[in-house]
Design a protein around this motif. Structure first.
Motif, short mmCIF file in Angstrom:
data_model
loop_
_atom_site.label_atom_id
_atom_site.label_comp_id
_atom_site.label_asym_id
_atom_site.label_seq_id
_atom_site.Cartn_x
_atom_site.Cartn_y
_atom_site.Cartn_z
N GLU A 57 5.34 -13.83 7.66
CA GLU A 57 4.48 -12.64 7.67
C GLU A 57 5.28 -11.38 7.98
O GLU A 57 4.91 -10.28 7.57
N ALA A 58 6.41 -11.54 8.69
CA ALA A 58 7.26 -10.39 9.00
C ALA A 58 7.88 -9.81 7.73
O ALA A 58 8.17 -8.61 7.66
N LEU A 59 8.12 -10.65 6.72
CA LEU A 59 8.66 -10.15 5.46
C LEU A 59 7.73 -9.09 4.87
O LEU A 59 8.16 -8.07 4.35
N TYR A 60 6.44 -9.38 4.96
CA TYR A 60 5.43 -8.49 4.41
C TYR A 60 5.25 -7.26 5.28
O TYR A 60 5.14 -6.14 4.79
N ALA A 61 5.23 -7.46 6.60
CA ALA A 61 4.99 -6.35 7.51
C ALA A 61 6.12 -5.33 7.52
O ALA A 61 5.89 -4.15 7.77
N ASP A 62 7.35 -5.78 7.21
CA ASP A 62 8.50 -4.89 7.33
C ASP A 62 8.95 -4.24 6.02
O ASP A 62 10.01 -3.61 6.00
N ILE A 63 8.15 -4.35 4.95
CA ILE A 63 8.61 -3.74 3.70
C ILE A 63 8.64 -2.22 3.80
O ILE A 63 9.37 -1.56 3.06
N GLY A 64 7.86 -1.64 4.71
CA GLY A 64 7.91 -0.20 4.90
C GLY A 64 9.22 0.25 5.51
O GLY A 64 9.62 1.40 5.35
N HIS A 65 9.90 -0.64 6.22
CA HIS A 65 11.19 -0.32 6.83
C HIS A 65 12.33 -0.39 5.81
O HIS A 65 13.26 0.42 5.86
N PHE A 66 12.27 -1.36 4.90
CA PHE A 66 13.43 -1.62 4.06
C PHE A 66 13.14 -1.61 2.56
O PHE A 66 14.06 -1.43 1.77
N ASN A 120 0.87 -1.18 0.00
CA ASN A 120 0.00 0.00 0.00
C ASN A 120 0.90 1.22 0.00
O ASN A 120 1.29 1.73 1.04
N GLN A 121 1.29 1.66 -1.20
CA GLN A 121 2.21 2.79 -1.37
C GLN A 121 3.49 2.58 -0.57
O GLN A 121 3.98 3.47 0.13
N GLY A 122 4.04 1.37 -0.67
CA GLY A 122 5.31 1.09 -0.03
C GLY A 122 5.21 0.47 1.34
O GLY A 122 6.21 0.04 1.90
N GLU A 123 3.99 0.41 1.92
CA GLU A 123 3.81 -0.17 3.24
C GLU A 123 3.15 -1.54 3.12
O GLU A 123 2.30 -1.76 2.27
N GLY A 124 3.56 -2.46 3.99
CA GLY A 124 3.00 -3.80 3.96
C GLY A 124 2.39 -4.17 5.29
O GLY A 124 2.30 -3.36 6.21
N GLY A 125 1.95 -5.42 5.39
CA GLY A 125 1.32 -5.89 6.61
C GLY A 125 -0.18 -6.06 6.42
O GLY A 125 -0.78 -5.54 5.49
N ILE A 126 -0.77 -6.80 7.34
CA ILE A 126 -2.17 -7.18 7.22
C ILE A 126 -3.10 -5.97 7.25
O ILE A 126 -4.09 -5.89 6.50
#
Length: 644
Positions: A251-260, A96-102
């Motif tokens: 699931e952490a791979l998806y949640a942390d895409i906003g960080h990296f 979502n515009q560079g952010e991930g997670g549920i």
């Protein structure tokens, strides 16, 4: 006043690239290194306990060639299909515009849902998935650290009794959670190089043992997985609950895409993590086939005798870093929940001035720390904790697959047959893991279910309570135009200056404004009715941040919009107002806030206990003054009682 989610008609679009991270090669390589320490710590320490739990303990499999090759085949295909294909290739594209997670995925889909029923189901699924991620965030630090420290009992069983191992694990967890205040960037910079060494160590140990029995590599053939199920029947299905431990952290791979960013996360996985994990798992399998007694702790048995203590020390440090993925994911998840209106306002510290999304939330950190320590003391061993581990993530993975199906079918316009085939295939895998983990409910799996249920109740109560409060306030709200017209018949005293009246609904007259005129009979020359809205996108274009409208008689209506990964700052962004006459002197602006005292009543709305819970959460939320960065000495709060 609490920010309200802003409805949007925007349709989720298929991303054309991996985000911002491909622009500077040197930068994404550094981010890829940092991602090793933050994103892959959880999945990277699975070799500590995954194969061990399959062949050691009360429900262990016999160490036979068929069982070992079957488990290795299941591990290989689980990592390949679930992590490499599902998450790294497909799910990471649903940013979502560079952010991930549920919650980011939920926010992407909910406003564009077809009808209230679709939106409701999307929100319910998203909240359930988020609740289970919090439960995982409590268990992962406990099992990772405890399984590493237990290696000391292998080295000196008479010295390191259970109570001493628990004490060491608790001390390590205390240090880990205290470290979080330094921020993701600094933690990643410290952890990344070390985790690179950890993965290289896993690979080297794996290669050394594979070389002793190269035939173990034939387990790549999926036939061995099918034969395993045929030979072990129901017991073979149940072992899936243990095999699932190798993919926890996905699931952490998806949640942390906003960080990296997406590219660094993919590069780290395919370049380092995936091959290192496979080599080590196959190396452990080779060791088991040659020495079945090594099932007590196969990873530590892989090391030479002289390297046992150094190996335990390195594994313990790696386990500390394993917790980092779920901790930073919990921080990101909480920020999204606050901004989207599913969590009360909490104190949020931004730990990086140049990298968005790197935050520290003290309340969440404390909660995870207390829960993790309690789990260590309560379950006492990693084998006991393994029974509680996995079920939360399996449910989150099921939810992610369902939401991704909605995305690809309804918004990316995949053909129906392709969307159903994709979702059906991966949902079948997710449900198989879920079914196997259900057997753990009475052996510790009840804990993440109970925690997730409690968090879901809190989040849904906060969401419904805010909606109910807005309805109650709206029912007694007078339109600003009518209020201004009424003032003309009985004008109050006007004093120089600017007053900003915060309101959840800028189209109406805020309670603070009405109360101020009714009791003080005074108005500033210029009065701004300000609403703050949260867009269902992570960031809002600064050029579209502020909308203003002149009402007349010195009244103005303004709306500030923020993304769910942005921090509201009202004084800073009000500087953009250029239609209020003279330039606004922020040092003289007065801010008026309404402080509602909520009374639980048996009126239609929510159950009394939920109304009482919402009232409690409201009283303990971070004050709006801090959340919106208002100068405390320029704020006037006017209270009123509201019956829910």
């Amino acid at each position: 006043m609490t920010p309200a989610p802003e409805a949007s008609d925007a349709q989720p679009a298929m991303p054309a690239h991996g985000g911002h991270d491909a622009a500077d090669p040197r930068r994404w390589k550094l981010l890829a290194l940092a991602a090793l320490g933050v994103v892959y710590g959880d999945i990277g320490t699975s070799p500590l306990y995954s194969i061990r739990e399959c062949f050691h303990g009360p429900h262990a499999l016999a160490v036979t060639e068929g069982n070992v090759l079957g488990v290795l085949s299941l591990i290989f295909w689980a990592l390949t299909l679930v992590i490499s294909v599902k998450y790294l290739v497909f799910i990471l594209r649903a940013d979502n515009q560079g952010e991930g997670g549920i919650l980011a995925l939920m926010a992407l889909l909910a406003p564009a849902g077809r009808g209230m029923a679709t939106r409701t189901w999307v929100v319910v699924l998203g909240l359930f998935g988020a609740a289970f991620l919090y439960a995982d965030g409590m268990i992962t630090p406990a099992i990772s650290v405890l399984s590493a420290v237990e290696g000391l009992r292998l080295a000196a069983p008479t010295v390191f009794q259970t109570w001493l191992v628990e004490l060491i694990a608790v001390a390590i967890l205390l240090g880990l959670f205290r470290l979080q205040a330094r921020g993701t960037a600094r933690v990643g910079a410290m952890f990344g190089p070390f985790m690179l060494c950890w993965f290289l160590l896993l690979a080297v140990l794996g290669v050394a043992h594979i070389a002793a029995l190269p035939s173990v590599l034939k387990a790549i053939n999926p036939v061995y997985a099918f034969q395993f199920f045929m030979e072990n029947d129901w017991e073979g299905f149940l072992i899936l609950g243990t095999v699932f431990l190798v993919v926890t952290g996905g699931e952490a791979l998806y949640a942390d895409i906003g960080h990296f960013g997406i590219l660094p996360i993919r590069a780290s996985w395919f370049g380092v993590v995936f091959p290192a994990l496979l080599l080590n798992y196959f190396g452990q399998g080779s060791l088991l086939l040659r020495d079945p007694s090594s099932a007590v702790h196969p990873l530590f048995e892989m090391a030479p005798d002289w390297a046992l203590y150094p190996m335990i020390a390195v594994a313990t440090l790696a386990a500390v870093m394993a917790s980092q993925a779920v901790i930073t994911g919990s921080f990101s998840l909480t920020l999204q929940a606050i901004q989207l209106g599913y969590c009360p306002r909490l104190r949020i510290d931004h730990t990086s001035s140049d990298q968005k999304g790197q935050i520290y939330i003290p309340a969440v950190n404390r909660s995870l720390m207390i829960a993790s320590i309690a789990l260590v003391l309560g379950f006492q061993s990693s084998s006991n904790l393994a029974a509680a581990y996995g079920i939360a993530i399996t449910i989150t993975m099921v939810v992610t697959t369902l939401l991704f199906y909605v995305l690809v079918h309804h918004f990316w316009k995949w053909p129906t047959w392709l969307a159903v085939l994709f979702a059906g295939f991966f949902l079948g895998i997710d449900l198989a893991f879920f079914g196997a983990n259900l057997m753990k409910v009475f052996h510790g799996g009840w804990f993440p279910l109970a925690i997730a249920a409690a968090i879901y109740v809190l989040m849904s109560t906060w969401q419904d309570g805010r909606r109910l409060l807005a309805e109650r306030l709206r029912a007694s709200m007078l339109s600003t135009e009518l209020f201004v017209a009424d003032l003309l018949t009985n004008p109050p005293i006007r004093v120089p200056g600017v007053a900003v009246f915060m309101s959840g609904n800028p189209m109406g007259t805020p309670l603070a404004l009405r109360q101020n005129v009714a009791h003080n009979h005074v108005l500033h020359d210029r009065s701004i009715i300000l609403g703050v809205q949260t867009a269902e996108a992570p960031h809002v274009d600064p050029d579209h941040r502020l909308e203003t409208e002149e009402i007349g008689e010195g009244f103005y209506r303004a709306t500030l919009r923020y993304g769910f990964m942005e921090e509201p700052n009202v004084p800073r962004d009000l500087r953009q107002m250029d239609n209020v006459g003279d330039h606004i002197d922020l040092g003289t602006v007065s801010y008026y806030l309404g402080r509602e005292t909520l009374l639980a009543t048996p009126h239609s709305g929510m159950y009394m206990w939920r109304e009482s819970l919402f009232s409690f959460l409201s009283r303990n939320a971070q004050p709006a003054t801090l959340f919106f960065h208002l100068p405390a000495d320029r704020v006037v709060e006017i209270g009123a009682q509201v019956e829910l």
